[in-house]
Design an enzyme around this catalytic site. Structure first.
Site: not given
Length: 449
Positions: A96, A233, A235, A237
């Site tokens: 992440s 960020d 990934d 999410d």
């Protein structure tokens, strides 16, 4: 918290905590837990992701699992693909917002929600036992590759509609969102300017989308006279937002704005957030018919409460939003589309943000070895209850004490060797006074632990 899983799956330094050997075992454990079935696997842009993904897939295949490899994919796309391909689970290789030397493994349920702590505990039990499912040569799982991006965009366009076109600057941070977020914005009819949009494991900026890391985005919004800036960020999410004046919009403010927009869009209902969210959310959504429910930090806790209470929106004051009408996976890319729809319906974010109550929020990190966290929290709980004149206590995740005009949250990080202090007060002087006292208390607790 177990030996391997924290608040956001498995996460740590590559080839120290998170190794190909561990990824192989996790693949075997997931396959054993499922007893076969179908699993979607995606990864972020980190240099170690391909290695870990290959090992994980080998473990899954050895237990008879059919694997759908979607390759480089933001976490939201993995969550979407799980439902699209009717899979029994999904796995994302990602750390992440952590630095590039980190990586991790996160497992998702068939409904797009992350594995719960109980499910992760069962995976840990299987990992520790080494008693993995084994299939003969003619029952080894099959591997196929797929690209669900086109279907993701098609479905998103069914849910989000714009009346006008806007200039949008998208900063993907060299992460997995770069293969999807700018393209969705363009398909919405917007003029898109992309920053850091080439996938790379050597990130140009700090991955957490905050005011400091998004200074380049803010400058671009101002220079290009854009309507909004959107950032992600590693990934995707999470979402970070820069308004039409080139100012980073604080997480708490954006959380309130989008929760309010969801209430306007879907009608009154429950809004789920975490114990580290401030008073502004409650104050902003209450007149719109919103009821705020607080839960533990982490997207799985938010998704779980949304499912239990039939909530219409869930989010954390970290830019992590869950839109249950879309999926139970945190999705910064779909969130970006919703931000544009909100602008289209209600006006510029700079104007909307002025309607959100502002309080003074301070955050601090105190180094604390993981093995000391439990004892330190015992000491903090005892001393905090004696040291502060509070009216309300919430202990579902760390210790949160509240008064009418302030609150403090003491909480051990689930992903780093630190204790976190988050507090909010109506005045800066009060906030500084509380933080000085809180930091001193936590440092002493860590020393004694």
């Amino acid at each position: 918290m177990g030996r391997y899983f924290g608040t956001s799956g498995i996460r740590g330094l590559f080839n120290e905590c998170v190794t190909p050997e561990l990824a192989l075992k996790v693949g075997k454990a997931v396959g054993t837990y499922l007893g076969g079935g179908r699993v979607v696997v995606g990864m972020d842009t980190r240099t170690s992701s391909e290695t870990l993904k290959s090992a994980l897939i080998s473990g899954l295949l050895s237990t008879g699992v059919e694997v759908i490899d979607i390759g480089l994919a933001p976490t939201p796309l993995t969550g979407f693909a799980i439902k699209l391909y009717e899979a029994d689970a999904g796995v994302t290789i990602t750390a992440s917002h952590n630095p590039p030397e980190y990586n991790g493994i996160k497992v998702w349920q068939s409904n797009g929600m992350a594995y719960t702590p109980d499910m992760e505990a069962e995976l840990e039990r299987i990992l520790e036992s080494g008693n993995f499912r084994k299939v003969p040569w003619n029952e080894i799982g099959t591997l196929r590759r797929a690209d669900p991006r086109e279907e993701y965009i098609r479905k998103a366009l069914e849910m989000v509609k714009l009346n006008d076109s806007y200039t949008v600057v998208v900063d993907s941070g060299n992460g997995a969102g770069s293969i999807l977020s700018p393209y969705l914005q363009r398909e919405l009819g917007n003029k898109v300017i992309s920053l850091n949009s080439h996938p790379s494991g050597f990130f140009v900026r700090e991955l957490e989308p905050n005011a400091k890391s998004l200074s380049g985005l803010a400058k671009t919004v101002r220079v290009m006279k854009a309507d909004v800036g959107i950032a992600h960020d590693g990934d995707a999410d999470r979402i970070g937002v820069v308004d039409d004046e080139g100012n980073f919009v604080e997480y708490e403010v954006m959380l309130s704005l989008i929760a309010g927009y969801m209430l306007r869009k879907f009608g009154k209902g429950k809004i789920v957030t975490t114990v580290d969210a401030g008073f502004a959310l409650d104050d902003y959504v209450r007149p719109l018919g919103g009821e705020v429910i607080r839960t533990r930090v982490g997207d799985v806790a938010v998704a779980d409460e949304l499912a239990k209470h039939g909530g219409i929106f869930g989010g954390e004051p970290s830019g992590t939003w869950i839109i249950p009408q879309w999926n139970l996976t945190p999705d910064g890319i779909f969130a970006g589309a919703l931000v544009l729809e909100m602008i289209d319906r209600l006006g510029p974010i700079s104007e909307l943000a002025r309607e959100v109550p502002r309080y003074v929020t301070l955050r601090a990190k105190v180094p604390c070895p993981n093995e000391k966290k439990a004892k330190a929290m015992e000491i903090i709980a005892k001393e905090a209850l004696k040291s502060f004149d509070y009216e309300k206590l919430i202990d579902i995740d760390g210790i949160r004490i509240e008064n009418s005009d302030w609150w403090i949250l003491f909480r051990p990080s689930g992903t780093e060797p630190i204790m976190r202090i988050t507090l909010e007060a109506h005045t800066e002087d009060k906030a500084k006074e509380l933080m000085e006292k809180a930091e001193k208390l936590v440092k002493e607790a860590v020393r004694r632990a």
